[in-house]
Design an enzyme around this catalytic site. Structure first.
Site, PDB file in Angstrom:
ATOM      1  N   LYS A 175     -20.630  39.831  40.411  1.00 39.09           N
ATOM      2  CA  LYS A 175     -21.678  38.805  40.317  1.00 39.09           C
ATOM      3  C   LYS A 175     -21.215  37.581  41.086  1.00 39.09           C
ATOM      4  O   LYS A 175     -20.027  37.281  41.129  1.00 39.09           O
ATOM      5  CB  LYS A 175     -21.894  38.407  38.856  1.00 39.09           C
ATOM      6  CG  LYS A 175     -22.650  39.434  38.072  1.00 39.09           C
ATOM      7  CD  LYS A 175     -23.449  38.772  36.952  1.00 39.09           C
ATOM      8  CE  LYS A 175     -24.085  39.829  36.076  1.00 39.09           C
ATOM      9  NZ  LYS A 175     -23.580  39.814  34.711  1.00 39.09           N
ATOM     10  N   HIS A 199     -21.175  29.089  35.350  1.00 35.21           N
ATOM     11  CA  HIS A 199     -19.751  29.225  35.011  1.00 35.21           C
ATOM     12  C   HIS A 199     -18.947  27.980  35.376  1.00 35.21           C
ATOM     13  O   HIS A 199     -17.716  27.994  35.328  1.00 35.21           O
ATOM     14  CB  HIS A 199     -19.146  30.454  35.695  1.00 35.21           C
ATOM     15  CG  HIS A 199     -19.253  31.692  34.866  1.00 35.21           C
ATOM     16  ND1 HIS A 199     -20.383  32.488  34.856  1.00 35.21           N
ATOM     17  CD2 HIS A 199     -18.404  32.268  33.992  1.00 35.21           C
ATOM     18  CE1 HIS A 199     -20.207  33.489  34.025  1.00 35.21           C
ATOM     19  NE2 HIS A 199     -19.009  33.382  33.480  1.00 35.21           N
ATOM     20  N   HIS A 239     -21.858  31.466  39.839  1.00 39.06           N
ATOM     21  CA  HIS A 239     -22.944  30.478  39.867  1.00 39.06           C
ATOM     22  C   HIS A 239     -22.657  29.313  38.930  1.00 39.06           C
ATOM     23  O   HIS A 239     -21.670  29.293  38.199  1.00 39.06           O
ATOM     24  CB  HIS A 239     -24.290  31.143  39.595  1.00 39.06           C
ATOM     25  CG  HIS A 239     -24.390  31.768  38.246  1.00 39.06           C
ATOM     26  ND1 HIS A 239     -24.617  31.027  37.108  1.00 39.06           N
ATOM     27  CD2 HIS A 239     -24.252  33.056  37.861  1.00 39.06           C
ATOM     28  CE1 HIS A 239     -24.635  31.847  36.079  1.00 39.06           C
ATOM     29  NE2 HIS A 239     -24.407  33.070  36.500  1.00 39.06           N
TER      30      HIS A 239
HETATM   31  N1  ARG Z   1     -17.204  37.092  30.966  1.00 44.55           N
HETATM   32  C1  ARG Z   1     -17.824  36.454  29.851  1.00 44.55           C
HETATM   33  C2  ARG Z   1     -19.125  35.774  30.288  1.00 44.55           C
HETATM   34  O1  ARG Z   1     -19.278  35.468  31.437  1.00 44.55           O
HETATM   35  C3  ARG Z   1     -16.972  35.415  29.202  1.00 44.55           C
HETATM   36  C4  ARG Z   1     -15.688  35.927  28.606  1.00 44.55           C
HETATM   37  C5  ARG Z   1     -15.070  34.934  27.697  1.00 44.55           C
HETATM   38  N2  ARG Z   1     -13.814  35.324  27.169  1.00 44.55           N
HETATM   39  C6  ARG Z   1     -13.633  36.215  26.227  1.00 44.55           C
HETATM   40  N3  ARG Z   1     -12.401  36.465  25.821  1.00 44.55           N
HETATM   41  N4  ARG Z   1     -14.615  36.856  25.660  1.00 44.55           N
HETATM   42  O2  ARG Z   1     -19.989  35.542  29.467  1.00 44.55           O
END
Ligand code: ARG
Length: 571
Positions: A133, A139, A136
């Site tokens: 992805k 994040h 964007h």
């Molecule tokens: N990749 C996930 C997202 O973009 C966030 C992950 C956050 N960290 C975790 N340990 N769950 O929503």
């Protein structure tokens, strides 16, 4: 000890002398919390409302205030007056100025740092982008809040571990490989990067509508990844590399880095142990074919561990990740800087860890934040309204460049400064409010050199640098009497409070407190600058004002560093 604490300590001491053996009186910590800065400096530098003492003392606040003033323990810190039930404190301005400036100059770029974190480790899970992805604007907050908190904890002596918990696991990757094999090519993917991967993914879903059997093929490829099939893994790892190459550009622009990129797939072989443990501890139950940990008593829906088909979930990987991190880093705290929408997920995961008997579950904290919208429009991947971070940052640099061109056509390193200012404007905006509040990003606000903005703070810093360049004075004794005016004193008060602000920011996981502090300091300096001539004819006065400029510059520079902004010396 900072000034407020010293006043609080004196108040406590006086109170105990005037009212011995009374129960229920506040201690110095509480008194400090109750100290306020009166709106009008004529009412003193700080004020304490004696109303808080009325109940335990069974006396009117006005009487208490007078008794406190009569019994006040003398010191060179502050003079005190009783007005309407308040104790008004007037700092001995000269001493205060001398002490503050001496301390900041002695500490230099270490001002406000500390050792309280020595021997303690903080893990920070932030940014945690998703593979295939584009990076964007959604994040941005996790990236900048996490990055700033890491710097803050480092500054306080903690050992920190920055973790990018990559979203690199899930059935979508099977679909992507399937689509790549059918409709993609190596050249197209190399050329188009993440955008091409997105195109393939969208194509898969379009085709799947026509031919539902494609779903099976997608699953087949995902299973292959799970089983570490060579071909599947090599394609998948290649996709991953492409994404990381794309995001690396953004991280470089933002100056953000990580100690670990152990993402979801890293826990592939570490979940078995967790599942066994959950079974052993009799925490797993079956619900509609799936394995879950029941959390009804805790008032939450069950935490899903295994789907009907035996595959693991986001929560399963987070359980494995938490345990792994604790085993590996022995953290004292593990922070998850993740959008507020995942609140339930983290409450569930932390609760399951607690039920498993891990007492350190209490040290896991979800550092949540609100949403970001752009020029008044909510962002939605589904509606195709996304703002690619790299584009945003590049645009910010371009716009900053235009403004600089206009304001300072003679500046030498315009490109470099435009980069610092453009990025700084974005970072500042992101960290300017309480993290839980939603953010609306507006260009004219972010790049307003006169408003509360990154460029404004940077500009003030550059102004300090310019004063210091012009000043070039022989070292001499500080004539602190020259810094007893209201403007210098307001500025000094903010500067003296800076170390406390850093600690508050760490305690509340709130970088915006530092953003606030640097903004206040910049405003106070500019007020001082307009009201007084820094390079006064009286050399002693000039020297004192230059010294104040020097400490202002130091604190602005440190403050900006702690929120992830750069501080150009000329603008
Ligand atoms: N990749 C996930 C997202 O973009 C966030 C992950 C956050 N960290 C975790 N340990 N769950 O929503």
């Amino acid at each position: 000890m900072d000034m407020m604490m010293r006043i609080a300590a004196l108040s406590e001491e006086t109170m105990k002398a005037v009212y011995p053996e009374v129960q229920g009186l506040p201690d110095k910590q509480e008194i400090r919390g109750l100290l306020a800065v009166p709106p009008d400096p004529k009412m003193g530098d700080y004020a304490f409302p004696c109303f808080r003492l009325a109940k335990p003392l069974r006396q009117a606040p006005v009487k208490i205030a007078q008794a406190m003033v009569d019994g006040w323990i003398h010191s060179d810190v502050a003079r005190v007056e009783a007005v309407n039930g308040y104790l008004n404190f007037f700092l001995q301005r000269e001493n205060f100025a001398r002490e503050t400036i001496t301390r900041v100059l002695e500490d230099g770029l270490q001002y406000g740092s500390g050792e309280e974190g020595k021997g303690k480790t903080v893990c920070l899970d932030y940014s945690s982008i998703n593979i295939a992805k584009r990076f964007h604007i959604g994040h941005l907050s996790t990236t900048m809040i996490g990055h700033s908190l890491k710097r803050i904890y480092d500054y306080l002596g903690y050992q920190t571990v920055g973790i990018n918990h990559l979203g690199d696991w899930g059935t979508q990757f099977g679909k992507m490989i399937c689509a790549y094999k059918k409709w993609g090519s190596r050249e197209e993917v190399e050329k188009g990067g993440v955008d091409e991967l997105t195109r393939l993914y969208v194509k898969f879903h379009e085709e799947e509508e026509k031919d539902p059997s494609l779903a099976d093929e997608g699953r087949y490829w995902f299973k292959k990844i799970e089983d570490a099939d060579e071909e599947a893994l090599s394609i998948f790892n290649w996709f991953k590399e492409l994404t990381l190459k794309d995001t690396a550009k953004v991280y470089e622009l933002l100056g953000v880095s990580f100690d670990s990129y152990a993402g979801e797939s890293f826990y592939n072989d570490k979940m078995g142990r967790v599942i066994e443990e959950l079974k052993e501890k009799q925490l797993m139950t079956m619900s509609e074919g799936a394995s879950v940990v029941d959390l009804e008593k805790e008032g939450m829906p069950p935490c899903l561990i295994l789907k009907k088909d035996g595959t693991t979930l986001y929560a399963t990987r987070d359980l494995a990740a938490a345990i792994y991190r604790h085993d590996t880093y022995h953290f004292d705290k593990c922070l998850y800087v993740v959008a507020y929408q995942q609140d339930l997920h983290f409450r569930q995961v932390f609760k399951v860890l607690e039920k498993m008997g891990y007492e350190w579950a209490k040290d896991c904290v979800h550092v949540a934040f609100g949403m970001i919208s752009f020029e008044g429009e909510a962002l939605s991947t589904r509606k195709g309204h996304v703002v690619i971070l790299e584009d945003l940052l590049k645009q910010a640099v371009e716009k900053a460049r235009e403004i600089i061109e206009e304001k300072s056509p003679m500046l030498e390193n315009k490109d470099e400064v435009a980069r610092q200012v453009g990025i700084g404007a974005v970072v500042y905006t992101d960290l300017s409010n309480n993290r839980i509040k939603d953010i609306d990003f507006h260009w004219d606000r972010a790049l307003n050199f006169d408003g509360e903005s990154g460029p404004y703070v940077q500009y003030t810093h550059a102004r300090c640098c310019s004063v210091l360049r012009k000043a070039d004075m022989e070292e001499q004794e500080l004539y602190a009497e020259a810094l007893t005016d209201d403007e210098a004193q307001s500025l000094l008060r903010l500067i003296s409070r800076f170390p406390d602000v850093i600690r508050e920011a760490a305690r509340k996981y709130e970088p915006s407190m530092i953003t606030r502090a640097v903004t206040d300091i910049a405003q106070a300096y500019n007020k001082f600058y307009y009201e007084h001539r820094i390079l006064d004819d009286d050399e002693r006065v000039a020297y004192a004002r230059v010294a104040l400029t020097k400490v202002t510059r130091l604190v602005l520079q440190r403050g900006m560093y702690l929120i992830g902004m750069e501080a150009p010396e000329r603008m």
